[in-house]
Design an enzyme around this catalytic site. Structure first.
Site, PDB file in Angstrom:
ATOM      1  N   SER A 185       6.985  10.105  11.432  1.00 23.03           N
ATOM      2  CA  SER A 185       5.911   9.913  10.451  1.00 23.03           C
ATOM      3  C   SER A 185       6.455  10.004   9.038  1.00 23.03           C
ATOM      4  O   SER A 185       6.947  11.050   8.603  1.00 23.03           O
ATOM      5  CB  SER A 185       4.819  10.972  10.639  1.00 23.03           C
ATOM      6  OG  SER A 185       3.962  10.971   9.496  1.00 23.03           O
TER       7      SER A 185
ATOM      8  N   ASP B 228       2.089  -0.365  12.347  1.00 25.39           N
ATOM      9  CA  ASP B 228       0.901  -0.948  11.700  1.00 25.39           C
ATOM     10  C   ASP B 228       0.683  -2.403  12.108  1.00 25.39           C
ATOM     11  O   ASP B 228      -0.423  -2.943  11.933  1.00 25.39           O
ATOM     12  CB  ASP B 228       1.028  -0.857  10.173  1.00 25.39           C
ATOM     13  CG  ASP B 228       0.937   0.583   9.678  1.00 25.39           C
ATOM     14  OD1 ASP B 228       0.416   1.442  10.423  1.00 25.39           O
ATOM     15  OD2 ASP B 228       1.387   0.856   8.552  1.00 25.39           O
TER      16      ASP B 228
ATOM     17  N   ARG C 195      -6.365   2.646  18.120  1.00 20.95           N
ATOM     18  CA  ARG C 195      -6.076   1.199  18.036  1.00 20.95           C
ATOM     19  C   ARG C 195      -5.690   0.590  19.382  1.00 20.95           C
ATOM     20  O   ARG C 195      -5.784  -0.626  19.544  1.00 20.95           O
ATOM     21  CB  ARG C 195      -4.989   0.932  16.986  1.00 20.95           C
ATOM     22  CG  ARG C 195      -5.508   1.115  15.575  1.00 20.95           C
ATOM     23  CD  ARG C 195      -4.493   0.801  14.508  1.00 20.95           C
ATOM     24  NE  ARG C 195      -5.128   0.852  13.202  1.00 20.95           N
ATOM     25  CZ  ARG C 195      -4.488   1.012  12.045  1.00 20.95           C
ATOM     26  NH1 ARG C 195      -3.177   1.140  12.031  1.00 20.95           N
ATOM     27  NH2 ARG C 195      -5.157   1.040  10.908  1.00 20.95           N
TER      28      ARG C 195
ATOM     29  N   ARG D  27       2.828   5.908  -3.340  1.00 14.64           N
ATOM     30  CA  ARG D  27       3.926   6.758  -3.820  1.00 14.64           C
ATOM     31  C   ARG D  27       4.110   6.619  -5.320  1.00 14.64           C
ATOM     32  O   ARG D  27       4.271   7.614  -6.028  1.00 14.64           O
ATOM     33  CB  ARG D  27       5.213   6.405  -3.063  1.00 14.64           C
ATOM     34  CG  ARG D  27       5.157   6.978  -1.635  1.00 14.64           C
ATOM     35  CD  ARG D  27       5.981   6.177  -0.684  1.00 14.64           C
ATOM     36  NE  ARG D  27       6.070   6.773   0.637  1.00 14.64           N
ATOM     37  CZ  ARG D  27       5.194   6.554   1.631  1.00 14.64           C
ATOM     38  NH1 ARG D  27       4.147   5.757   1.448  1.00 14.64           N
ATOM     39  NH2 ARG D  27       5.354   7.133   2.805  1.00 14.64           N
TER      40      ARG D  27
ATOM     41  N   ARG E 281      -7.268  -2.705  10.003  1.00 14.14           N
ATOM     42  CA  ARG E 281      -6.275  -3.538  10.694  1.00 14.14           C
ATOM     43  C   ARG E 281      -6.860  -4.198  11.946  1.00 14.14           C
ATOM     44  O   ARG E 281      -6.417  -5.273  12.347  1.00 14.14           O
ATOM     45  CB  ARG E 281      -5.025  -2.727  11.017  1.00 14.14           C
ATOM     46  CG  ARG E 281      -4.322  -2.237   9.754  1.00 14.14           C
ATOM     47  CD  ARG E 281      -2.852  -1.930   9.975  1.00 14.14           C
ATOM     48  NE  ARG E 281      -2.360  -1.043   8.931  1.00 14.14           N
ATOM     49  CZ  ARG E 281      -2.014  -1.430   7.707  1.00 14.14           C
ATOM     50  NH1 ARG E 281      -2.102  -2.695   7.353  1.00 14.14           N
ATOM     51  NH2 ARG E 281      -1.588  -0.557   6.818  1.00 14.14           N
TER      52      ARG E 281
ATOM     53  N   LYS F 171       0.840  -1.209   0.000  1.00 14.52           N
ATOM     54  CA  LYS F 171       0.000   0.000   0.000  1.00 14.52           C
ATOM     55  C   LYS F 171       0.874   1.257   0.000  1.00 14.52           C
ATOM     56  O   LYS F 171       0.631   2.181  -0.777  1.00 14.52           O
ATOM     57  CB  LYS F 171      -0.912  -0.050   1.232  1.00 14.52           C
ATOM     58  CG  LYS F 171      -1.793   1.167   1.414  1.00 14.52           C
ATOM     59  CD  LYS F 171      -2.966   0.849   2.320  1.00 14.52           C
ATOM     60  CE  LYS F 171      -2.689   1.065   3.793  1.00 14.52           C
ATOM     61  NZ  LYS F 171      -2.596   2.482   4.180  1.00 14.52           N
ATOM     62  N   SER F 172       1.872   1.300   0.864  1.00 16.04           N
ATOM     63  CA  SER F 172       2.716   2.505   0.940  1.00 16.04           C
ATOM     64  C   SER F 172       3.422   2.767  -0.390  1.00 16.04           C
ATOM     65  O   SER F 172       3.483   3.905  -0.861  1.00 16.04           O
ATOM     66  CB  SER F 172       3.778   2.341   2.032  1.00 16.04           C
ATOM     67  OG  SER F 172       3.183   2.380   3.293  1.00 16.04           O
TER      68      SER F 172
ATOM     69  N   GLY G  96      -4.987   8.460   5.214  1.00 17.84           N
ATOM     70  CA  GLY G  96      -4.098   9.485   5.767  1.00 17.84           C
ATOM     71  C   GLY G  96      -2.909   9.729   4.847  1.00 17.84           C
ATOM     72  O   GLY G  96      -2.446  10.861   4.689  1.00 17.84           O
TER      73      GLY G  96
HETATM   74  C1  S3P Z   1       2.490   5.229   6.139  1.00 19.70           C
HETATM   75  C2  S3P Z   1       3.084   5.727   7.267  1.00 19.70           C
HETATM   76  C3  S3P Z   1       2.609   5.407   8.615  1.00 19.70           C
HETATM   77  C4  S3P Z   1       1.728   4.158   8.603  1.00 19.70           C
HETATM   78  C5  S3P Z   1       0.701   4.194   7.525  1.00 19.70           C
HETATM   79  C6  S3P Z   1       1.360   4.304   6.164  1.00 19.70           C
HETATM   80  C7  S3P Z   1       3.052   5.628   4.825  1.00 19.70           C
HETATM   81  O1  S3P Z   1       1.843   6.498   9.110  1.00 19.70           O
HETATM   82  O2  S3P Z   1       1.119   3.984   9.861  1.00 19.70           O
HETATM   83  O3  S3P Z   1      -0.099   3.025   7.555  1.00 19.70           O
HETATM   84  O4  S3P Z   1       2.701   5.013   3.799  1.00 19.70           O
HETATM   85  O5  S3P Z   1       3.843   6.565   4.801  1.00 19.70           O
HETATM   86  P1  S3P Z   1       2.519   7.792   9.794  1.00 19.70           P
HETATM   87  O6  S3P Z   1       3.255   8.560   8.758  1.00 19.70           O
HETATM   88  O7  S3P Z   1       1.358   8.565  10.367  1.00 19.70           O
HETATM   89  O8  S3P Z   1       3.427   7.248  10.857  1.00 19.70           O
END
Ligand code: S3P
Length: 445
Positions: A169, A331, A362, A31, A404, A26-27, A98
């Site tokens: 973060s 996570d 969580r 990107r 999750r 996902k991350s 987010g």
């Molecule tokens: C993520 C960063 C993390 C993670 C989220 C995905 C990312 O959040 O918990 O599931 O893809 O950069 P934070 O940047 O709030 O730590």
């Protein structure tokens, strides 16, 4: 208020056995999707995340002028806008994501115009002050609604900053780097705890130049940007073709499920093993799980490999997760806590206050659901203590609409006595729509 729309009954299992190849990380998909849409040319991705979160990123980028074609079977083709963002006709809807909201805010802050970003009820409760501060220091005007979304960005030419993130973060780091990419001069982000570095690797893969200094106590990333359209060629991102590695945070549910059953065996192929994400393998090893990594290769600087896990015959030990480990495992903490009752020594989690401001609180939900299943657990402001040597019973689980939590307790349910009902099970599709089918596939009953 979240309303649960789907319930799933999870029956206990006897064992976990099989081999899986998981959908794209996902991350990384966020990107690649965002950068490809911003870049010049046509990018092609295989094994792109099937989750709703990454679909939110692609939908926002389409509103900004990119074109996205899903070719089936995880193939996505994106035609980029070459750095020139169009004015969207409506607010950009980030859904539950987010990552979309925070990273896109950085990309847009350097673009002339006004942009509004909205999200669902959960995302509209999450802290956005953390991106407002650095973006305003760069010269953008950011209006929040009591510290949350909706966000309105009054973007334009920015000035570079040297910024130390107050909370670890990767989303905030990326937000600043994407603004810095479009800002003449050197923008630096420093972090006390090293967070996932997919943005740094992806930016380089798309042709951006950035410097990293990992030795100097505070991990630092510097990007020398140029304002879009002013210095032709400088820091213009160029399309790429890439295969997205399997998502290790999705794999976490299967790895932990396997860890619950002495003698279980699981093979996960093509899994992303970026060292800033693979801490789970260390945590499982600390609990006594045997892990072998095979066929390790590098794709656009992301490590990918096959992971073979065998759970210990004599059950799991115990462990403590605190300090930088807690940030790196953020996570995966709900599912680790959810399997802790079956360990011998229990799991103690600290320094994980960030868990309270994820898609749900969580810590509160994990504690509440463990108790619903009959577990003894102590809640702390920044974590929890889950003693080992406990047998849980099936119960009704409130996922709080958090993917999750829904998946973590589906895993716990496999070892419980009696059936478990997961409320709000549809939330798994935020990151992992195939979760329940794959769980059924490897769970022997
Ligand atoms: C993520 C960063 C993390 C993670 C989220 C995905 C990312 O959040 O918990 O599931 O893809 O950069 P934070 O940047 O709030 O730590």
């Amino acid at each position: 208020m979240h309303t649960a729309t789907e319930e799933r009954l999870i029956r206990p299992a006897r064992n976990i056995f099989g081999s899986l190849r998981l959908p794209g990380d996902k991350s990384i998909s966020h990107r690649y999707g965002m950068l490809a849409a911003f870049a010049e040319g046509v990018s092609r991705f295989s094994n792109f995340s099937t989750g709703a979160d990454c679909a939110s990123t692609l939908a926002c980028m389409t509103q900004l002028g990119a074109s996205v074609e899903r070719k089936g079977d995880g193939l996505v083709e994106i035609t980029g806008i070459g750095g020139h963002v169009g004015q969207p006709g409506a607010p950009l809807d980030c859904g539950n994501s987010g990552s979309t909201m925070r990273m896109l805010s950085g990309l847009l802050a350097a673009q002339s115009g006004e942009f509004t970003l909205v999200g669902d009820a959960s995302l509209s409760r999450r802290p956005m002050e953390r991106i407002r501060r650095p973006l305003e220091a760069m010269g953008a005007r950011i209006s929040l609604t009591e510290g949350h979304a909706p966000i309105t960005i009054h973007g334009g030419p920015l000035k570079p900053i040297d910024f130390t993130t107050p909370v670890p973060s990767a989303q905030v780091k990326t937000c600043i780097l994407l603004a810095g990419l479009q800002t003449p001069g050197v923008t630096t982000v420093r972090e006390a705890i090293r967070t996932r570095d997919h943005s740094e690797l992806a930016l380089r893969a798309f042709g951006a130049r950035l410097e990293r200094n990992l030795d100097a106590g505070l991990n630092a990333v510097s990007i020398t940007g140029s304002q879009t359209g002013t210095e032709t060629g400088a820091q213009t991102l160029k399309a790429i073709d890439a295969a997205v590695p399997g998502d290790i945070s999705s794999a976490a549910f299967f790895l932990c499920a396997a860890a619950l059953f002495p003698g279980s065996q699981l093979l996960l192929e093509g899994l992303g093993l970026n060292p800033t994400r693979a801490t789970l393998l260390d945590a499982l090893t600390a609990l006594g799980v045997r892990i072998a990594v095979l066929n390790l290769e590098e794709k656009h600087a992301e490590l990918v490999g096959t992971v073979q896990v065998t759970a210990p015959e004599n059950g799991l030990g115990g462990t403590e997760i605190s300090g930088s480990l807690a940030a790196q495992l953020i996570d995966e903490l709900p599912v680790l806590a959810a399997i802790a009752p079956w360990s011998r020594g229990g799991i103690r989690i600290r320094d994980a206050k960030e868990l309270r401001v994820k898609e749900s609180d969580r810590i509160a939900l994990t504690v509440r659901n463990l108790r619903a299943m009959g577990a003894e657990v102590t809640e702390h402001e920044d974590g929890m203590d889950v003693p080992g040597g406990q047998q849980l019973h099936g119960a009704t689980i409130d996922s709080g609409g958090d993917h999750r939590i829904a998946m973590a307790f589906s895993v716990t349910a496999l070892r419980a006595t009696g059936d478990t009902l997961i409320q709000g099970a549809e939330s798994a599709a935020i990151s992992f729509p195939e979760f329940f089918d794959l769980l059924d596939f490897v769970a022997e009953r």
